[in-house]
Design a protein around this motif. Structure first.
Motif, PDB file in Angstrom:
ATOM      1  N   SER A 120     -16.263  -2.151 -16.354  1.00 29.47           N
ATOM      2  CA  SER A 120     -16.132  -1.943 -14.915  1.00 29.47           C
ATOM      3  C   SER A 120     -17.309  -2.466 -14.114  1.00 29.47           C
ATOM      4  N   ILE A 121     -18.466  -2.675 -14.768  1.00 25.49           N
ATOM      5  CA  ILE A 121     -19.648  -3.096 -14.018  1.00 25.49           C
ATOM      6  C   ILE A 121     -20.139  -4.462 -14.480  1.00 25.49           C
ATOM      7  N   PRO A 150      -8.909  -1.709  -7.286  1.00 28.89           N
ATOM      8  CA  PRO A 150      -9.030  -2.799  -6.310  1.00 28.89           C
ATOM      9  C   PRO A 150      -8.332  -4.072  -6.772  1.00 28.89           C
ATOM     10  N   VAL A 151      -7.877  -4.858  -5.813  1.00 24.22           N
ATOM     11  CA  VAL A 151      -7.234  -6.129  -6.162  1.00 24.22           C
ATOM     12  C   VAL A 151      -8.251  -7.142  -6.665  1.00 24.22           C
ATOM     13  N   SER A 152      -9.527  -6.903  -6.390  1.00 23.43           N
ATOM     14  CA  SER A 152     -10.598  -7.777  -6.888  1.00 23.43           C
ATOM     15  C   SER A 152     -11.697  -6.915  -7.510  1.00 23.43           C
ATOM     16  N   GLN A 153     -11.682  -6.828  -8.827  1.00 26.32           N
ATOM     17  CA  GLN A 153     -12.730  -6.082  -9.529  1.00 26.32           C
ATOM     18  C   GLN A 153     -14.094  -6.722  -9.300  1.00 26.32           C
ATOM     19  N   THR A 154     -14.124  -8.043  -9.184  1.00 33.11           N
ATOM     20  CA  THR A 154     -15.409  -8.720  -9.005  1.00 33.11           C
ATOM     21  C   THR A 154     -16.041  -8.355  -7.672  1.00 33.11           C
ATOM     22  N   LEU A 213      -5.341  -0.089   3.142  1.00 28.87           N
ATOM     23  CA  LEU A 213      -5.899  -1.439   3.007  1.00 28.87           C
ATOM     24  C   LEU A 213      -7.347  -1.395   2.526  1.00 28.87           C
ATOM     25  N   LYS A 214      -8.114  -0.426   2.998  1.00 23.57           N
ATOM     26  CA  LYS A 214      -9.484  -0.273   2.497  1.00 23.57           C
ATOM     27  C   LYS A 214      -9.472   0.050   1.006  1.00 23.57           C
ATOM     28  N   GLU A 215      -8.549   0.948   0.617  1.00 19.12           N
ATOM     29  CA  GLU A 215      -8.424   1.307  -0.801  1.00 19.12           C
ATOM     30  C   GLU A 215      -8.019   0.094  -1.634  1.00 19.12           C
ATOM     31  N   VAL A 241       0.848  -1.192   0.000  1.00 19.39           N
ATOM     32  CA  VAL A 241       0.000   0.000   0.000  1.00 19.39           C
ATOM     33  C   VAL A 241       0.884   1.242   0.000  1.00 19.39           C
ATOM     34  N   GLY A 242       0.474   2.236  -0.768  1.00 17.21           N
ATOM     35  CA  GLY A 242       1.263   3.450  -0.868  1.00 17.21           C
ATOM     36  C   GLY A 242       0.984   4.421   0.268  1.00 17.21           C
ATOM     37  N   GLY A 243       1.925   5.344   0.463  1.00 19.56           N
ATOM     38  CA  GLY A 243       1.721   6.400   1.439  1.00 19.56           C
ATOM     39  C   GLY A 243       1.868   5.991   2.888  1.00 19.56           C
ATOM     40  N   VAL A 244       2.432   4.817   3.126  1.00 17.44           N
ATOM     41  CA  VAL A 244       2.614   4.326   4.503  1.00 17.44           C
ATOM     42  C   VAL A 244       4.098   4.344   4.839  1.00 17.44           C
ATOM     43  N   ALA A 245       4.434   4.781   6.044  1.00 15.94           N
ATOM     44  CA  ALA A 245       5.830   4.868   6.467  1.00 15.94           C
ATOM     45  C   ALA A 245       6.513   3.500   6.399  1.00 15.94           C
TER      46      ALA A 245
END
Length: 255
Positions: A248-249, A206-210, A197-199, A136-140
């Protein structure tokens, strides 16, 4: 030179046909991704079932299943099925505010206790799981290192097929509690990790588009009281997306 309007007309005709068929003759469309035993919902990509409601260590009380989806590699190797949970209040408000399409984002914004359950469809090394979940990005960097160690220690070498891991998100946007095989293995307190992690599961990539597509479907049903109107609204969103040439849908794992 004027563009040929025929392709657009054909798409519009096809869209109308799809809506009519789905609403009047395909009322069972929801069955294609519900499945499972009573009180359970099945991820169609892996066949793994998740309870429609579940209690977690953080927050207390029952959370509702917002959606299910498959984490796959190269759209072929099914790694795990994911079930995302949130409170009834958050899900209803997200469905109302978003009208369906932006519901995943609204669920993130809705706050409250949330959780994602990962049940593995194959055996996999702990190192690969820890690396993926800490991406995840933006985490120390020191937070990522500590999180990876927590995951590795909790998994003990590997995750076997059928075993589960849960990431629970505290209501104040900081705490991430990790359970492995039903046992609490530790928790982190970091806003950036919590949000990241929510993102990872409900964000723009998302890691799961479904999983996100499933949440959209259920949200449209909730915003229309689970009636045929919800079915029709979902199909209209399907067609609108089809017009735009995106995937996407559309509710199919290979999209």
């Amino acid at each position: 030179m004027a563009k040929n309007p025929l392709p657009k007309i054909l798409l519009e005709i096809l869209g109308v046909v799809v809506v009519i068929v789905a609403v009047y003759f395909g009322a069972g469309l929801d069955q294609t991704t519900s499945g499972g035993h009573a009180g359970m919902r099945m991820d169609p990509g892996t066949g793994i079932e998740f309870p429609l409601s579940k209690s977690f260590d953080i927050g207390g009380g029952q959370l509702l299943l917002a959606g299910v989806g498959t984490r796959a590699k190269a759209a072929v190797v099914k790694i795990y099925g994911a079930g995302y949970y949130a409170s009834e209040k958050v899900l209803k408000e997200a469905a109302t505010k978003s009208g369906g399409k932006g519901v995943a984002k609204e669920v993130i914004k809705g706050g409250g206790t949330q959780a994602v359950v990962l049940t593995f469809a194959m055996g996999i090394g702990a190192g690969k799981v820890a690396e993926a979940l800490s991406g995840v990005g933006g985490v120390a960097p020191d937070v990522i290192t500590t999180f990876q160690k927590l995951l590795l220690d909790g998994m003990g070498g590997s995750m076997k097929k059928g075993e589960s891991m849960t990431l629970e998100f505290g209501p104040r946007g900081e705490v991430v509690l990790v359970t492995v095989r039903g046992k609490k293995v530790g928790e982190m307190k970091d806003k950036a990790l919590h949000a990241g992690l929510k993102e990872m599961y409900l964000g723009a990539k998302p890691v799961s588009q479904t999983l996100v597509r499933y949440i959209v479907r259920l949200a449209l049903g909730r915003s229309h009281g689970g009636t045929r109107g919800g079915q029709e609204a979902w199909m209209r969103l399907y067609v609108a997306t089809f017009y735009e040439g995106r995937c996407s849908i559309i509710p199919h794992p290979t999209c």
